[in-house]
Design a protein around this motif. Sequence first.
Motif, PDB file in Angstrom:
ATOM      1  N   ARG A  52       0.686  -1.137   0.001  1.00 41.25           N
ATOM      2  CA  ARG A  52      -0.388  -0.250   0.018  1.00 41.25           C
ATOM      3  C   ARG A  52       0.688   1.273   0.031  1.00 41.25           C
ATOM      4  NH1 ARG A  52      -2.974  -4.063   2.531  1.00 41.25           N
ATOM      5  NH2 ARG A  52      -4.731  -4.531   1.904  1.00 41.25           N
ATOM      6  N   LYS A  53       0.422   1.973  -0.735  1.00 46.97           N
ATOM      7  CA  LYS A  53       1.036   3.587  -0.527  1.00 46.97           C
ATOM      8  C   LYS A  53       1.588   4.167   0.528  1.00 46.97           C
ATOM      9  CE  LYS A  53       1.652   7.492  -3.186  1.00 46.97           C
ATOM     10  NZ  LYS A  53       2.636   7.627  -3.524  1.00 46.97           N
ATOM     11  N   MET A  54      -0.132   3.969   1.635  1.00 46.63           N
ATOM     12  CA  MET A  54       0.018   4.259   2.811  1.00 46.63           C
ATOM     13  C   MET A  54       0.057   3.668   4.293  1.00 46.63           C
ATOM     14  SD  MET A  54       0.063   7.908   4.151  1.00 46.63           S
ATOM     15  CE  MET A  54      -0.115   8.023   6.035  1.00 46.63           C
ATOM     16  N   LEU A  55       0.141   3.545   5.278  1.00 46.40           N
ATOM     17  CA  LEU A  55      -0.114   3.104   6.240  1.00 46.40           C
ATOM     18  C   LEU A  55      -0.620   4.458   7.538  1.00 46.40           C
ATOM     19  CD1 LEU A  55       1.685   1.324   4.582  1.00 46.40           C
ATOM     20  CD2 LEU A  55       1.160  -0.675   6.292  1.00 46.40           C
ATOM     21  N   VAL A  56      -1.340   3.170   8.268  1.00 48.70           N
ATOM     22  CA  VAL A  56      -1.341   4.319   9.437  1.00 48.70           C
ATOM     23  C   VAL A  56      -1.969   3.758  10.737  1.00 48.70           C
ATOM     24  CG1 VAL A  56      -3.081   6.377  10.550  1.00 48.70           C
ATOM     25  CG2 VAL A  56      -2.633   6.759   8.403  1.00 48.70           C
ATOM     26  N   LEU A  57      -0.665   3.681  11.470  1.00 49.94           N
ATOM     27  CA  LEU A  57      -0.577   2.551  12.600  1.00 49.94           C
ATOM     28  C   LEU A  57      -0.899   3.518  14.201  1.00 49.94           C
ATOM     29  CD1 LEU A  57       2.089   0.975  10.891  1.00 49.94           C
ATOM     30  CD2 LEU A  57       0.126  -0.140  10.720  1.00 49.94           C
ATOM     31  N   ASP A  58      -1.573   3.218  14.865  1.00 47.52           N
ATOM     32  CA  ASP A  58      -1.183   2.942  16.378  1.00 47.52           C
ATOM     33  C   ASP A  58       0.426   2.536  16.942  1.00 47.52           C
ATOM     34  OD1 ASP A  58      -2.020   4.300  18.960  1.00 47.52           O
ATOM     35  OD2 ASP A  58      -2.702   1.914  18.938  1.00 47.52           O
ATOM     36  N   VAL A  59       0.528   3.063  17.739  1.00 47.87           N
ATOM     37  CA  VAL A  59       1.795   2.521  18.422  1.00 47.87           C
ATOM     38  C   VAL A  59       1.471   1.254  19.279  1.00 47.87           C
ATOM     39  CG1 VAL A  59       4.167   3.754  19.434  1.00 47.87           C
ATOM     40  CG2 VAL A  59       3.581   4.310  17.696  1.00 47.87           C
ATOM     41  N   ARG A  60       0.789   1.683  19.996  1.00 44.95           N
ATOM     42  CA  ARG A  60       0.626   0.595  21.308  1.00 44.95           C
ATOM     43  C   ARG A  60      -0.240  -0.459  21.055  1.00 44.95           C
ATOM     44  NH1 ARG A  60      -0.471   3.196  27.079  1.00 44.95           N
ATOM     45  NH2 ARG A  60       1.823   2.045  27.678  1.00 44.95           N
ATOM     46  N   MET A  61      -0.031  -1.200  20.086  1.00 46.82           N
ATOM     47  CA  MET A  61      -1.038  -2.197  19.845  1.00 46.82           C
ATOM     48  C   MET A  61      -0.515  -3.765  21.144  1.00 46.82           C
ATOM     49  SD  MET A  61      -2.601  -1.479  16.207  1.00 46.82           S
ATOM     50  CE  MET A  61      -0.577  -1.356  15.356  1.00 46.82           C
ATOM     51  N   ALA A  75      11.259  -2.833   6.264  1.00 51.30           N
ATOM     52  CA  ALA A  75      12.825  -3.691   5.949  1.00 51.30           C
ATOM     53  C   ALA A  75      12.771  -4.441   4.094  1.00 51.30           C
ATOM     54  CB  ALA A  75      12.799  -4.515   7.063  1.00 51.30           C
ATOM     55  N   ARG A  76      11.429  -4.624   4.498  1.00 48.65           N
ATOM     56  CA  ARG A  76      11.152  -5.427   3.105  1.00 48.65           C
ATOM     57  C   ARG A  76      10.731  -4.713   1.724  1.00 48.65           C
ATOM     58  NH1 ARG A  76       6.035  -4.820   3.655  1.00 48.65           N
ATOM     59  NH2 ARG A  76       4.327  -5.691   2.860  1.00 48.65           N
ATOM     60  N   GLU A  77      11.055  -3.358   2.046  1.00 50.08           N
ATOM     61  CA  GLU A  77      10.018  -2.749   0.252  1.00 50.08           C
ATOM     62  C   GLU A  77      11.361  -1.666   0.140  1.00 50.08           C
ATOM     63  OE1 GLU A  77       7.588   0.796   1.329  1.00 50.08           O
ATOM     64  OE2 GLU A  77       6.197  -0.780   1.549  1.00 50.08           O
ATOM     65  N   ASP A  78      10.983  -0.874  -1.425  1.00 48.43           N
ATOM     66  CA  ASP A  78      11.452  -0.117  -1.273  1.00 48.43           C
ATOM     67  C   ASP A  78      11.815   1.415  -1.477  1.00 48.43           C
ATOM     68  OD1 ASP A  78       8.890   0.759  -1.849  1.00 48.43           O
ATOM     69  OD2 ASP A  78      10.084   0.528  -4.815  1.00 48.43           O
ATOM     70  N   GLY A  79      10.886   1.628  -0.073  1.00 50.32           N
ATOM     71  CA  GLY A  79      10.654   2.608   0.739  1.00 50.32           C
ATOM     72  C   GLY A  79       9.522   3.464   0.268  1.00 50.32           C
ATOM     73  N   SER A  80       8.419   3.462  -0.835  1.00 50.78           N
ATOM     74  CA  SER A  80       7.726   3.566  -1.638  1.00 50.78           C
ATOM     75  C   SER A  80       6.346   3.551  -0.495  1.00 50.78           C
ATOM     76  CB  SER A  80       7.091   3.359  -2.824  1.00 50.78           C
ATOM     77  OG  SER A  80       6.905   1.659  -2.311  1.00 50.78           O
ATOM     78  N   SER A  81       6.281   2.859   0.678  1.00 43.68           N
ATOM     79  CA  SER A  81       4.828   3.057   1.389  1.00 43.68           C
ATOM     80  C   SER A  81       5.075   4.207   2.562  1.00 43.68           C
ATOM     81  CB  SER A  81       4.666   1.396   2.056  1.00 43.68           C
ATOM     82  OG  SER A  81       3.878   0.862   0.998  1.00 43.68           O
ATOM     83  N   SER A  82       4.886   4.829   2.867  1.00 44.13           N
ATOM     84  CA  SER A  82       4.605   5.996   3.714  1.00 44.13           C
ATOM     85  C   SER A  82       3.705   5.585   4.780  1.00 44.13           C
ATOM     86  CB  SER A  82       4.178   7.305   3.229  1.00 44.13           C
ATOM     87  OG  SER A  82       4.374   8.332   2.481  1.00 44.13           O
ATOM     88  N   ILE A  83       4.358   5.981   6.228  1.00 41.96           N
ATOM     89  CA  ILE A  83       3.576   5.466   7.345  1.00 41.96           C
ATOM     90  C   ILE A  83       3.473   6.389   8.487  1.00 41.96           C
ATOM     91  CG2 ILE A  83       3.785   4.137   9.265  1.00 41.96           C
ATOM     92  CD1 ILE A  83       5.612   1.841   7.664  1.00 41.96           C
ATOM     93  N   LEU A  84       2.428   7.079   8.770  1.00 41.98           N
ATOM     94  CA  LEU A  84       2.112   8.296   9.488  1.00 41.98           C
ATOM     95  C   LEU A  84       1.545   7.336  10.797  1.00 41.98           C
ATOM     96  CD1 LEU A  84       1.157  10.398  10.551  1.00 41.98           C
ATOM     97  CD2 LEU A  84      -0.924   9.888  10.006  1.00 41.98           C
TER      98      LEU A  84
END
Length: 126
Positions: A52-61, A75-84
Motif C-alpha cells: 500500500r502507498k499509505m499506512l496509518v498505525l497506532d503505536v501501542r497495539m 525492511a521489505r520494500e523500496d520505501g514507497s509506502s508512507s507510514i504515519l
Amino acid sequence: MAVNDPSRSILVADDDPDILEFVCVALRAAGFHPEPVEGGRQALAAAELEKRKMLVLDVRMPEVSGLDVCRAVKAREDGSSSILLMSADASTEDVAAGYAAGADDYLPKPFSPRELVARVRKLLER
C-alpha cells in the motif's frame, strides 16, 4: 481519481475500535478508502498480502506494535509506502523511536480529523 485507485487506499490499524472508526470516517470523508484492521498482527498480515502507498498505525497495539509493523514494512520494500504513526505517547523519546522505526510522520493523540487528513495528504504528495 478512479474509485478503486490504489493511491487512495490506506491501511489503518488500531486496537481501539472507537479510534479506528474515527480515523476511517475522517479518511472516507476526505475521499480516501481506509482499510481498517484491529491490531498489529492483522496489520502485518494485510501489509504482507498487498503493498500500500499509505499506512496509518497506532503505536501501542498488543502482540505486534505499530513500531514492529513499521519496521517490517520498511525492511521489505523500496520505501514507497508512507507510514504515519499515531500515539498517545508523544514524548521526545517516543517520537524519536517512531522515526527510528522508519515512520514518515508521527501524530500525537488526541488529534483532529483535519490534522489527520492534512498529514496523510502531505505524505501522499511525496
